[in-house]
Design a protein around this motif. Sequence first.
Motif, PDB file in Angstrom:
ATOM      1  N   ILE A  78     -44.836  -6.256   4.707  1.00 20.16           N
ATOM      2  CA  ILE A  78     -45.991  -5.486   4.224  1.00 20.16           C
ATOM      3  C   ILE A  78     -45.713  -4.759   2.917  1.00 20.16           C
ATOM      4  O   ILE A  78     -46.630  -4.414   2.181  1.00 20.16           O
ATOM      5  CB  ILE A  78     -46.446  -4.478   5.304  1.00 20.16           C
ATOM      6  CG1 ILE A  78     -47.826  -3.909   4.968  1.00 20.16           C
ATOM      7  CG2 ILE A  78     -45.415  -3.376   5.499  1.00 20.16           C
ATOM      8  CD1 ILE A  78     -48.427  -3.065   6.065  1.00 20.16           C
ATOM      9  N   SER A  79     -44.445  -4.491   2.578  1.00 19.39           N
ATOM     10  CA  SER A  79     -44.139  -3.755   1.347  1.00 19.39           C
ATOM     11  C   SER A  79     -42.809  -4.226   0.779  1.00 19.39           C
ATOM     12  O   SER A  79     -41.997  -4.814   1.483  1.00 19.39           O
ATOM     13  CB  SER A  79     -44.082  -2.247   1.615  1.00 19.39           C
ATOM     14  OG  SER A  79     -43.042  -1.950   2.526  1.00 19.39           O
ATOM     15  N   GLU A  80     -42.595  -3.953  -0.509  1.00 22.20           N
ATOM     16  CA  GLU A  80     -41.377  -4.427  -1.162  1.00 22.20           C
ATOM     17  C   GLU A  80     -40.868  -3.404  -2.167  1.00 22.20           C
ATOM     18  O   GLU A  80     -40.560  -3.728  -3.312  1.00 22.20           O
ATOM     19  CB  GLU A  80     -41.661  -5.769  -1.846  1.00 22.20           C
ATOM     20  CG  GLU A  80     -40.434  -6.578  -2.235  1.00 22.20           C
ATOM     21  CD  GLU A  80     -39.476  -6.772  -1.097  1.00 22.20           C
ATOM     22  OE1 GLU A  80     -38.438  -6.074  -1.063  1.00 22.20           O
ATOM     23  OE2 GLU A  80     -39.744  -7.590  -0.213  1.00 22.20           O
ATOM     24  N   THR A  81     -40.811  -2.140  -1.763  1.00 26.38           N
ATOM     25  CA  THR A  81     -40.376  -1.088  -2.676  1.00 26.38           C
ATOM     26  C   THR A  81     -38.910  -1.236  -3.065  1.00 26.38           C
ATOM     27  O   THR A  81     -38.500  -0.783  -4.122  1.00 26.38           O
ATOM     28  CB  THR A  81     -40.581   0.292  -2.031  1.00 26.38           C
ATOM     29  OG1 THR A  81     -39.889   0.324  -0.773  1.00 26.38           O
ATOM     30  CG2 THR A  81     -42.068   0.549  -1.781  1.00 26.38           C
ATOM     31  N   GLN A  82     -38.108  -1.884  -2.205  1.00 27.73           N
ATOM     32  CA  GLN A  82     -36.680  -2.008  -2.491  1.00 27.73           C
ATOM     33  C   GLN A  82     -36.363  -3.086  -3.514  1.00 27.73           C
ATOM     34  O   GLN A  82     -35.265  -3.159  -4.042  1.00 27.73           O
ATOM     35  CB  GLN A  82     -35.878  -2.258  -1.197  1.00 27.73           C
ATOM     36  CG  GLN A  82     -36.240  -3.555  -0.476  1.00 27.73           C
ATOM     37  CD  GLN A  82     -37.323  -3.350   0.542  1.00 27.73           C
ATOM     38  OE1 GLN A  82     -38.393  -2.830   0.235  1.00 27.73           O
ATOM     39  NE2 GLN A  82     -37.069  -3.744   1.770  1.00 27.73           N
ATOM     40  N   HIS A  83     -37.338  -3.969  -3.804  1.00 27.28           N
ATOM     41  CA  HIS A  83     -37.140  -5.025  -4.792  1.00 27.28           C
ATOM     42  C   HIS A  83     -38.317  -5.011  -5.765  1.00 27.28           C
ATOM     43  O   HIS A  83     -39.228  -5.831  -5.648  1.00 27.28           O
ATOM     44  CB  HIS A  83     -37.023  -6.396  -4.114  1.00 27.28           C
ATOM     45  CG  HIS A  83     -35.893  -6.495  -3.151  1.00 27.28           C
ATOM     46  ND1 HIS A  83     -36.075  -6.759  -1.809  1.00 27.28           N
ATOM     47  CD2 HIS A  83     -34.557  -6.348  -3.323  1.00 27.28           C
ATOM     48  CE1 HIS A  83     -34.902  -6.772  -1.206  1.00 27.28           C
ATOM     49  NE2 HIS A  83     -33.975  -6.513  -2.096  1.00 27.28           N
ATOM     50  N   ARG A  98     -38.926 -13.752  -3.143  1.00 29.39           N
ATOM     51  CA  ARG A  98     -38.487 -12.812  -2.108  1.00 29.39           C
ATOM     52  C   ARG A  98     -37.517 -13.465  -1.129  1.00 29.39           C
ATOM     53  O   ARG A  98     -36.666 -12.786  -0.534  1.00 29.39           O
ATOM     54  CB  ARG A  98     -39.706 -12.245  -1.356  1.00 29.39           C
ATOM     55  CG  ARG A  98     -39.355 -11.368  -0.153  1.00 29.39           C
ATOM     56  CD  ARG A  98     -38.534 -10.159  -0.556  1.00 29.39           C
ATOM     57  NE  ARG A  98     -38.071  -9.347   0.541  1.00 29.39           N
ATOM     58  CZ  ARG A  98     -37.010  -9.593   1.295  1.00 29.39           C
ATOM     59  NH1 ARG A  98     -36.301 -10.707   1.122  1.00 29.39           N
ATOM     60  NH2 ARG A  98     -36.644  -8.744   2.236  1.00 29.39           N
ATOM     61  N   ALA A  99     -37.587 -14.765  -0.981  1.00 31.57           N
ATOM     62  CA  ALA A  99     -36.723 -15.474  -0.033  1.00 31.57           C
ATOM     63  C   ALA A  99     -35.250 -15.349  -0.376  1.00 31.57           C
ATOM     64  O   ALA A  99     -34.389 -15.517   0.491  1.00 31.57           O
ATOM     65  CB  ALA A  99     -37.110 -16.951   0.020  1.00 31.57           C
ATOM     66  N   THR A 100     -34.930 -15.017  -1.632  1.00 29.44           N
ATOM     67  CA  THR A 100     -33.526 -14.928  -2.049  1.00 29.44           C
ATOM     68  C   THR A 100     -33.070 -13.480  -2.204  1.00 29.44           C
ATOM     69  O   THR A 100     -32.032 -13.220  -2.805  1.00 29.44           O
ATOM     70  CB  THR A 100     -33.314 -15.685  -3.375  1.00 29.44           C
ATOM     71  OG1 THR A 100     -34.123 -15.099  -4.404  1.00 29.44           O
ATOM     72  CG2 THR A 100     -33.697 -17.150  -3.222  1.00 29.44           C
ATOM     73  N   ALA A 115     -30.741  -5.011   0.252  1.00 26.00           N
ATOM     74  CA  ALA A 115     -29.708  -5.468  -0.686  1.00 26.00           C
ATOM     75  C   ALA A 115     -30.356  -6.197  -1.855  1.00 26.00           C
ATOM     76  O   ALA A 115     -31.451  -6.757  -1.729  1.00 26.00           O
ATOM     77  CB  ALA A 115     -28.715  -6.383   0.023  1.00 26.00           C
ATOM     78  N   PRO A 116     -29.718  -6.194  -3.033  1.00 27.11           N
ATOM     79  CA  PRO A 116     -30.318  -6.814  -4.221  1.00 27.11           C
ATOM     80  C   PRO A 116     -30.630  -8.298  -4.021  1.00 27.11           C
ATOM     81  O   PRO A 116     -30.062  -8.962  -3.165  1.00 27.11           O
ATOM     82  CB  PRO A 116     -29.231  -6.634  -5.294  1.00 27.11           C
ATOM     83  CG  PRO A 116     -28.421  -5.477  -4.819  1.00 27.11           C
ATOM     84  CD  PRO A 116     -28.415  -5.571  -3.323  1.00 27.11           C
ATOM     85  N   CYS A 117     -31.527  -8.792  -4.864  1.00 25.04           N
ATOM     86  CA  CYS A 117     -31.844 -10.215  -4.842  1.00 25.04           C
ATOM     87  C   CYS A 117     -30.654 -10.997  -5.383  1.00 25.04           C
ATOM     88  O   CYS A 117     -29.901 -10.517  -6.237  1.00 25.04           O
ATOM     89  CB  CYS A 117     -33.080 -10.497  -5.693  1.00 25.04           C
ATOM     90  SG  CYS A 117     -34.578  -9.655  -5.126  1.00 25.04           S
ATOM     91  N   SER A 118     -30.477 -12.191  -4.895  1.00 28.60           N
ATOM     92  CA  SER A 118     -29.360 -13.020  -5.325  1.00 28.60           C
ATOM     93  C   SER A 118     -29.520 -13.435  -6.789  1.00 28.60           C
ATOM     94  O   SER A 118     -30.626 -13.737  -7.248  1.00 28.60           O
ATOM     95  CB  SER A 118     -29.270 -14.273  -4.455  1.00 28.60           C
ATOM     96  OG  SER A 118     -28.261 -15.139  -4.928  1.00 28.60           O
ATOM     97  N   ALA A 119     -28.414 -13.464  -7.518  1.00 27.93           N
ATOM     98  CA  ALA A 119     -28.410 -13.923  -8.911  1.00 27.93           C
ATOM     99  C   ALA A 119     -28.095 -15.405  -8.991  1.00 27.93           C
ATOM    100  O   ALA A 119     -28.127 -15.997 -10.082  1.00 27.93           O
ATOM    101  CB  ALA A 119     -27.383 -13.119  -9.719  1.00 27.93           C
ATOM    102  N   PRO A 169     -31.451 -17.022   5.081  1.00 31.08           N
ATOM    103  CA  PRO A 169     -30.066 -16.606   5.340  1.00 31.08           C
ATOM    104  C   PRO A 169     -29.224 -16.780   4.078  1.00 31.08           C
ATOM    105  O   PRO A 169     -29.493 -17.655   3.244  1.00 31.08           O
ATOM    106  CB  PRO A 169     -29.605 -17.567   6.441  1.00 31.08           C
ATOM    107  CG  PRO A 169     -30.869 -18.044   7.091  1.00 31.08           C
ATOM    108  CD  PRO A 169     -31.884 -18.101   5.991  1.00 31.08           C
ATOM    109  N   GLN A 170     -28.219 -15.963   3.916  1.00 32.77           N
ATOM    110  CA  GLN A 170     -27.321 -16.083   2.776  1.00 32.77           C
ATOM    111  C   GLN A 170     -26.690 -17.473   2.743  1.00 32.77           C
ATOM    112  O   GLN A 170     -26.319 -18.035   3.765  1.00 32.77           O
ATOM    113  CB  GLN A 170     -26.222 -15.031   2.865  1.00 32.77           C
ATOM    114  CG  GLN A 170     -26.711 -13.609   2.617  1.00 32.77           C
ATOM    115  CD  GLN A 170     -25.623 -12.596   2.890  1.00 32.77           C
ATOM    116  OE1 GLN A 170     -25.508 -12.069   3.990  1.00 32.77           O
ATOM    117  NE2 GLN A 170     -24.801 -12.330   1.879  1.00 32.77           N
TER     118      GLN A 170
END
Length: 394
Positions: A94-99, A198-200, A209-213, A180-181
């Motif tokens: 519902i929300s994505e304040t962390q990313h 968002r899947a990564t 945790a941060p998005c994957s680079a 999954p990682q």
Amino acid sequence: MAWSALAGATLVGAAPATGVQRTRTIAPGIQYSQYEISVAKRVARAHVLSLDLRDARVRVRLLYPGAVAARATVSRLAAAQGAVAGINGDFFHISETQHPGVAVTGSADGPAIANGHTLKAAVPDGQRFGPALPRGATTKDVLGVGTDRTARLDRLTLSGSVTTAQGRLPLGGFNQYALPQGSIGAYTSDWGGVSRARATCGTDTLRSAPCSADTYEVTIRGGRVVATADRPGSGPIAAGTTVLVGREAGARQLRKLFKGQPVQVRHRLVAASSRVSYLFALGGFPVLRHGTPLSGLDDTTSTLRTAVGIGDGGHRLLLLALDGAPGYRGGLTLAEVAAVLSKLGATDGFNLDGGGSTTLVARAPGASAATVRNHPSGGAERPVANGIGVFSVS
């Protein structure tokens, strides 16, 4: 609206009904009731749909807005699909304040099956947006109704692969907002047009945790690679096309693919407890199994709840939604929900998204569409990812 009193108003010793239970028949095999429950100096109002699955005219189907990564209100979903009643469903993104900058998808946490068609698989437990799971529960837990017209609790696990001339790679996700990682996920036209970025993001244990680079995307059409990209894209996916998104080790595997290369993608959901195919399934988590509440259910946090009970050997469904009017917002704890479902005759119970999402709709006699029967706590319906639709066929 006419109501009739029912016998046996007391629900549970710790939570007796204080008002006269009232009910009416919406359609053959489908009844709608409401009553008040007094517990621990709180009063909750419950709205309940009782479905007789032995009645061939009763159908249960997934309500969803035509795409996995989308939201709509329960009343709109019910009207669009012609349901006579329904409730909201699974917990959802519902929300994505962390990313910052990453699109909010609205996608549900758990698996989903609509009319026998698999829409999505479950996100990792550590990435879900719902409350903490009870001991032993997982995002793979589902409530389902099979081709045998029997309701049951089960667990659906993704089984899939990406096969090339170089070998076979495991598939770690299917139309889900978090992978999954180190995995590869597949996305189809059922996903919708929302960005797949968002899947990564996040990890298997930390949603923020941060998005994957280290990401990569490959588009498959007609069994061959037609496009590649360094980052997950967005926009509608054409029918017959599959987009593969990889992160970390999965991205490194996808970089080995090249345009024109033959690729075969397979995916299915495997049930842990039943060999019967599911016509309908959605996620949440169990609170009652074989007549016994799950161990360690929260008995301190009370809020509005949406839940489902299974009784009569899987041939009766009880769809429960609490009322969010000011006088009833105290709600119930998970332990109390399990007790109420048990007293109503359920041997198994399943908790769905609650709070501002809790909504129950039902069609009044002579009406053309189902309307909201409880009071959503936010004053208006919240758009949700999916729900349970109740249908009556002649």
